[in-house]
Scaffold this motif. Structure first.
Motif, mmCIF file in Angstrom:
data_model
loop_
_atom_site.group_PDB
_atom_site.id
_atom_site.type_symbol
_atom_site.label_atom_id
_atom_site.label_comp_id
_atom_site.label_asym_id
_atom_site.label_seq_id
_atom_site.Cartn_x
_atom_site.Cartn_y
_atom_site.Cartn_z
ATOM 1 N N HIS A 131 0.822 -1.208 0.000
ATOM 2 C CA HIS A 131 0.000 0.000 0.000
ATOM 3 C C HIS A 131 0.859 1.261 0.000
ATOM 4 O O HIS A 131 1.801 1.392 0.784
ATOM 5 C CB HIS A 131 -0.905 0.029 1.237
ATOM 6 C CG HIS A 131 -1.956 -1.033 1.246
ATOM 7 N ND1 HIS A 131 -2.943 -1.097 2.200
ATOM 8 C CD2 HIS A 131 -2.188 -2.068 0.401
ATOM 9 C CE1 HIS A 131 -3.721 -2.128 1.955
ATOM 10 N NE2 HIS A 131 -3.279 -2.742 0.871
ATOM 11 N N GLY A 132 0.523 2.172 -0.891
ATOM 12 C CA GLY A 132 1.254 3.429 -0.982
ATOM 13 C C GLY A 132 2.610 3.309 -1.610
ATOM 14 O O GLY A 132 3.378 4.270 -1.665
ATOM 15 N N ALA A 184 -6.060 -0.957 -6.263
ATOM 16 C CA ALA A 184 -5.632 -2.333 -6.029
ATOM 17 C C ALA A 184 -5.568 -2.636 -4.533
ATOM 18 O O ALA A 184 -5.913 -3.740 -4.097
ATOM 19 C CB ALA A 184 -4.272 -2.581 -6.674
ATOM 20 N N ALA A 185 -5.128 -1.669 -3.759
ATOM 21 C CA ALA A 185 -5.092 -1.843 -2.307
ATOM 22 C C ALA A 185 -6.493 -2.061 -1.755
ATOM 23 O O ALA A 185 -6.723 -2.946 -0.916
ATOM 24 C CB ALA A 185 -4.447 -0.632 -1.650
ATOM 25 N N TYR A 186 -7.449 -1.254 -2.217
ATOM 26 C CA TYR A 186 -8.833 -1.409 -1.763
ATOM 27 C C TYR A 186 -9.374 -2.787 -2.134
ATOM 28 O O TYR A 186 -10.091 -3.431 -1.353
ATOM 29 C CB TYR A 186 -9.725 -0.341 -2.384
ATOM 30 C CG TYR A 186 -9.469 1.075 -1.911
ATOM 31 C CD1 TYR A 186 -8.731 1.333 -0.762
ATOM 32 C CD2 TYR A 186 -9.977 2.153 -2.623
ATOM 33 C CE1 TYR A 186 -8.493 2.631 -0.336
ATOM 34 C CE2 TYR A 186 -9.749 3.460 -2.209
ATOM 35 C CZ TYR A 186 -9.002 3.693 -1.063
ATOM 36 O OH TYR A 186 -8.768 4.977 -0.640
ATOM 37 N N ALA A 187 -9.029 -3.253 -3.335
ATOM 38 C CA ALA A 187 -9.493 -4.570 -3.772
ATOM 39 C C ALA A 187 -8.925 -5.679 -2.885
ATOM 40 O O ALA A 187 -9.623 -6.648 -2.563
ATOM 41 C CB ALA A 187 -9.113 -4.807 -5.228
ATOM 42 N N ASN A 228 -2.577 -8.499 -5.231
ATOM 43 C CA ASN A 228 -3.848 -8.660 -5.935
ATOM 44 C C ASN A 228 -4.758 -9.575 -5.115
ATOM 45 O O ASN A 228 -4.286 -10.362 -4.288
ATOM 46 C CB ASN A 228 -3.637 -9.207 -7.356
ATOM 47 C CG ASN A 228 -2.997 -10.581 -7.356
ATOM 48 O OD1 ASN A 228 -3.602 -11.566 -6.966
ATOM 49 N ND2 ASN A 228 -1.741 -10.644 -7.800
ATOM 50 N N PRO A 229 -6.059 -9.490 -5.319
ATOM 51 C CA PRO A 229 -7.006 -10.269 -4.517
ATOM 52 C C PRO A 229 -6.814 -11.774 -4.624
ATOM 53 O O PRO A 229 -7.076 -12.511 -3.670
ATOM 54 C CB PRO A 229 -8.375 -9.837 -5.064
ATOM 55 C CG PRO A 229 -8.152 -8.471 -5.620
ATOM 56 C CD PRO A 229 -6.759 -8.507 -6.186
#
Length: 331
Positions: free
Chosen positions: A24-25, A32-35, A286-287
């Motif tokens: 993240h960041g 992508a982080a939210y996913a 990735n998820p």
């Protein structure tokens, strides 16, 4: 997703925790982080780990935004203090000043009133331990922190901190060490000390920076886009990049297949066979990666399989407890 108690405390955490170090960041964009966070929540993960210094504080900000609409009481959020987060001489370490400033910054970035575990990210050789623990006492009593933990501390330092924590009546419940099939330095001294004190282990890098996924092959260049191919993050996989290590990792593949697991799943599941481990922290870009690792919650590896793993990896396993070394945060 199954949950476990952290040591002898009443706090329960998901067996798989989602950590956002190096992602993240930094390595992935915010969508992508939210996913990935959404995938973690869908998999039943309730435990999220970060640190103020990850991506120069941006990792906390991203995680805070990703979790902002979730029911706070249903999550266990942890962050860390110690490494530099600014240019000033007091923007680092475990002094009273830095701890009190750092927790307020972390809470603001994480968009929460408290964190469930606040980790001392390293032992501070330049600050009296009494000062550090008294500062932790104050933020616990202020309601900003529920529990205290340490990360990458030696057994003797953990014992000293626990004595002070008992005197101050604050809950020092956990250690966050590196732990994997290839890195077992906590087994000889740290784990026995923590077990005696009622502290649990929430471990990081259970797949050894990606090496235990099997994607690095002996005699070949690291895949494009991997940590092994990235100059900034290569240091975290370099200790395992010899042909001997990589060859032995490939020998684990049929064992994983026989258990119905991928190599990465085998590695994460292996850490959870240790009864002192409450949770294994996994990262994901990735998820799909997140879902793969989360699926090992509740998996049991039989004794014969664990013995065969040991037989294959034993010559290349790092066990020296001295590798848990004190660091100096100042340049």
């Amino acid at each position: 997703m199954e949950h476990r108690h952290v040591g002898k405390s009443g706090l329960m955490v998901s067996e798989i925790a989602y950590g956002n170090w190096l992602t993240h960041g930094q390595q992935i964009d915010e969508d992508a982080a939210y996913a990935c966070v959404a995938a973690a929540l869908d998999a039943g993960i309730t435990t999220f780990d970060t640190a103020d210094m990850y991506a120069d504080t941006r990792a906390e900000e991203v995680l805070g935004r990703a979790l902002a609409k979730q029911r706070r009481a249903g999550l266990e959020i942890s962050t860390k203090v110690y490494w530099p987060t600014g240019p000033g001489p007091n923007d680092r370490g475990l002094s009273r000043k830095h701890i009190l400033d750092a927790i307020d910054g972390s809470l603001r970035r994480l968009r929460t009133d408290y964190v469930d575990i606040y980790w001392a990210h390293q032992y501070d050789v330049e600050t009296p331990l009494e000062e550090t623990m008294e500062a932790f006492y104050d933020i616990v009593r202020a309601g900003k922190v529920r529990y205290i933990g340490v990360s990458e501390w030696r057994a003797e330092d953990i014992r000293a901190a626990h004595r002070l924590a008992r005197e101050l009546r604050i809950p020092l419940i956990a250690n966050q060490p590196q732990y994997s099939m290839l890195w077992r330095v906590i087994e000889a001294e740290v784990v026995p000390a923590c077990a005696e004190l009622g502290m649990g282990q929430i471990v990081w890098s259970p797949i050894a920076g990606g090496v235990l996924t099997g994607k690095y092959l002996p005699g070949q260049q690291p895949p494009s886009g991997s940590r092994g191919a990235d100059a900034e993050s290569r240091q975290w996989v370099d200790p395992y990049m010899s042909d001997e290590v990589l060859t032995r990792v490939q020998r684990l593949r049929p064992l994983a297949e026989s258990a119905g697991l991928t190599l990465a799943q085998l590695a994460v599941a292996w850490t959870l066979q240790n009864p002192h481990v409450a949770s294994a922290i996994v990262g994901a870009s990735n998820p799909k990666q997140l879902a793969e690792n989360a699926a090992v919650s509740g998996v049991t590896l039989d004794e014969e399989l664990r013995t065969r793993i040991d037989d294959i990896l034993d010559p290349v396993v790092e066990r020296d407890p001295a590798r848990t070394a004190r660091e100096d945060p100042r340049p």
